[in-house]
Design a protein around this motif. Structure first.
Motif, PDB file in Angstrom:
ATOM      1  N   PRO A 205     -24.099  62.363 -68.918  1.00 36.61           N
ATOM      2  CA  PRO A 205     -24.910  63.582 -68.821  1.00 36.61           C
ATOM      3  C   PRO A 205     -25.922  63.531 -67.678  1.00 36.61           C
ATOM      4  N   GLU A 206     -26.357  62.326 -67.270  1.00 41.15           N
ATOM      5  CA  GLU A 206     -27.301  62.201 -66.172  1.00 41.15           C
ATOM      6  C   GLU A 206     -26.720  62.686 -64.854  1.00 41.15           C
ATOM      7  N   GLN A 207     -25.386  62.739 -64.749  1.00 34.15           N
ATOM      8  CA  GLN A 207     -24.734  63.203 -63.527  1.00 34.15           C
ATOM      9  C   GLN A 207     -24.476  64.702 -63.539  1.00 34.15           C
ATOM     10  N   MET A 208     -24.848  65.390 -64.623  1.00 36.09           N
ATOM     11  CA  MET A 208     -24.665  66.828 -64.743  1.00 36.09           C
ATOM     12  C   MET A 208     -25.946  67.549 -64.343  1.00 36.09           C
ATOM     13  N   PRO A 209     -25.868  68.871 -64.058  1.00 28.72           N
ATOM     14  CA  PRO A 209     -27.103  69.639 -63.873  1.00 28.72           C
ATOM     15  C   PRO A 209     -28.004  69.508 -65.094  1.00 28.72           C
ATOM     16  N   GLY A 210     -29.319  69.622 -64.910  1.00 26.38           N
ATOM     17  CA  GLY A 210     -30.275  69.334 -65.973  1.00 26.38           C
ATOM     18  C   GLY A 210     -30.005  70.053 -67.277  1.00 26.38           C
ATOM     19  N   TRP A 211     -29.788  71.375 -67.225  1.00 28.94           N
ATOM     20  CA  TRP A 211     -29.594  72.147 -68.449  1.00 28.94           C
ATOM     21  C   TRP A 211     -28.283  71.771 -69.140  1.00 28.94           C
ATOM     22  N   LEU A 212     -27.225  71.506 -68.322  1.00 26.78           N
ATOM     23  CA  LEU A 212     -25.939  71.144 -68.906  1.00 26.78           C
ATOM     24  C   LEU A 212     -25.989  69.731 -69.468  1.00 26.78           C
ATOM     25  N   GLY A 213     -26.716  68.838 -68.782  1.00 27.89           N
ATOM     26  CA  GLY A 213     -26.855  67.481 -69.278  1.00 27.89           C
ATOM     27  C   GLY A 213     -27.569  67.429 -70.612  1.00 27.89           C
ATOM     28  N   ALA A 214     -28.567  68.330 -70.814  1.00 26.91           N
ATOM     29  CA  ALA A 214     -29.290  68.366 -72.091  1.00 26.91           C
ATOM     30  C   ALA A 214     -28.353  68.788 -73.225  1.00 26.91           C
ATOM     31  N   ILE A 215     -27.498  69.782 -72.952  1.00 27.89           N
ATOM     32  CA  ILE A 215     -26.528  70.211 -73.969  1.00 27.89           C
ATOM     33  C   ILE A 215     -25.557  69.079 -74.287  1.00 27.89           C
ATOM     34  N   ALA A 216     -25.073  68.415 -73.235  1.00 28.40           N
ATOM     35  CA  ALA A 216     -24.111  67.329 -73.431  1.00 28.40           C
ATOM     36  C   ALA A 216     -24.727  66.169 -74.208  1.00 28.40           C
ATOM     37  N   THR A 217     -25.997  65.889 -73.959  1.00 30.35           N
ATOM     38  CA  THR A 217     -26.653  64.767 -74.640  1.00 30.35           C
ATOM     39  C   THR A 217     -26.722  64.983 -76.137  1.00 30.35           C
ATOM     40  N   TRP A 218     -26.959  66.242 -76.555  1.00 30.65           N
ATOM     41  CA  TRP A 218     -27.110  66.533 -77.978  1.00 30.65           C
ATOM     42  C   TRP A 218     -25.815  66.994 -78.638  1.00 30.65           C
ATOM     43  N   ASN A 219     -24.727  66.985 -77.901  1.00 34.39           N
ATOM     44  CA  ASN A 219     -23.422  67.286 -78.482  1.00 34.39           C
ATOM     45  C   ASN A 219     -23.095  66.207 -79.522  1.00 34.39           C
TER      46      ASN A 219
END
Length: 275
Positions: A205-219
């Protein structure tokens, strides 16, 4: 003339639980026998994860970079394990919807059996199928160069978390399958792809855009994948968020929450199919 005596329903909680498990296992055996008599379905279910490993591990893997370093196939395999568990939901939805549409479910409901036996049996059969799929995928990963590095006990704990996720998602699939027609169930794969892509399955998720990384982290899928990487000793762990720092806790909490919500809803939906 000889009358057949049908035993009355159990009265105590222990008797009801024993009744539900026994009838559920009968339904599970029926589902497993049907599965074994469909070799094309078996081949597809078992070959699909192998093809995914070959495609992502060898075709795309040469262009992928693991945050913090490390071999990409070591990073990939826990994600593939979890993705396979999630993709199994589509099979659950399709089988449950088909049985309901063909009247098989109504036939079970007319029998003197535990009210929860059909859905419980479906979950047992799906879990058995998942054990086989996971075993084949682990073997494929070992051939591809993946391995665990924290000992067999932690590796078995990771496998337990993967099966816990599959068990929890089974109840989501049962509820959806009882609520839609087979024609709609055939498209169940469509929403699963973004759910597995917007996660830490293939990239951090750290390699994704900030907002998308936040969604991916809490998936919820990310929690299981991160926990498996930690237990297997594979690369790709880390992150500053609370979710990234407590993956094992979330890998247990998310499936438990899903079971607590969707298991009673599935049983309730099964009992109210005529309404």
């Amino acid at each position: 003339m000889t009358a057949l005596l049908v035993p009355g329903p159990p009265r105590t909680p222990v008797e009801r639980l024993r009744w539900a498990v026994a009838d559920g296992w009968t339904v599970a055996r029926r589902d497993l026998i049907h599965w074994l008599r469909n070799p094309a379905v078996i081949a597809y279910q078992l070959l699909w994860p192998i093809m995914m490993v070959l495609m992502f591990g060898y075709v795309f893997g040469s262009a992928m970079v693991v945050a913090g370093g490390g071999d990409y196939r070591e990073f990939l395999m826990p994600g593939m394990f979890a993705q396979t568990m999630m993709f199994g939901v589509a099979t659950t939805i399709t089988v449950v919807s088909t049985d309901a549409d063909r009247g098989v479910t109504d036939r079970f409901r007319s029998m003197p059996m535990s009210p929860s036996a059909v859905v419980l049996g479906r979950s047992m059969a799906d879990l058995a199928n998942s054990v086989l799929e996971l075993g084949i995928l682990v073997g494929c990963g070992l051939l591809a160069g993946w391995s665990w590095h924290q000992g067999p006990v932690r590796a078995l704990a990771a496998v337990g978390l993967l099966l816990l996720l599959r068990f929890a998602l089974t109840w989501v699939g049962i509820l959806v399958g009882l609520s839609i027609k087979p024609e709609a169930a055939a498209a169940a794969w469509a929403p699963l792809f973004p759910l597995t892509m917007v996660a830490n399955t293939f990239v951090s998720p750290e390699q994704m855009p900030g907002w998308l990384g936040a969604i991916a982290t809490w998936n919820p899928l990310s929690a299981t994948v991160a926990a498996c990487r930690e237990l297997f000793g594979n690369p790709g762990m880390g992150g500053d968020s609370w979710a990234a720092q407590h993956p094992i806790l979330l890998a247990v909490a998310w499936p438990v929450a899903l079971v607590l919500v969707f298991l009673p809803l599935s049983v309730r939906r099964y009992r109210r199919l005529d309404h």
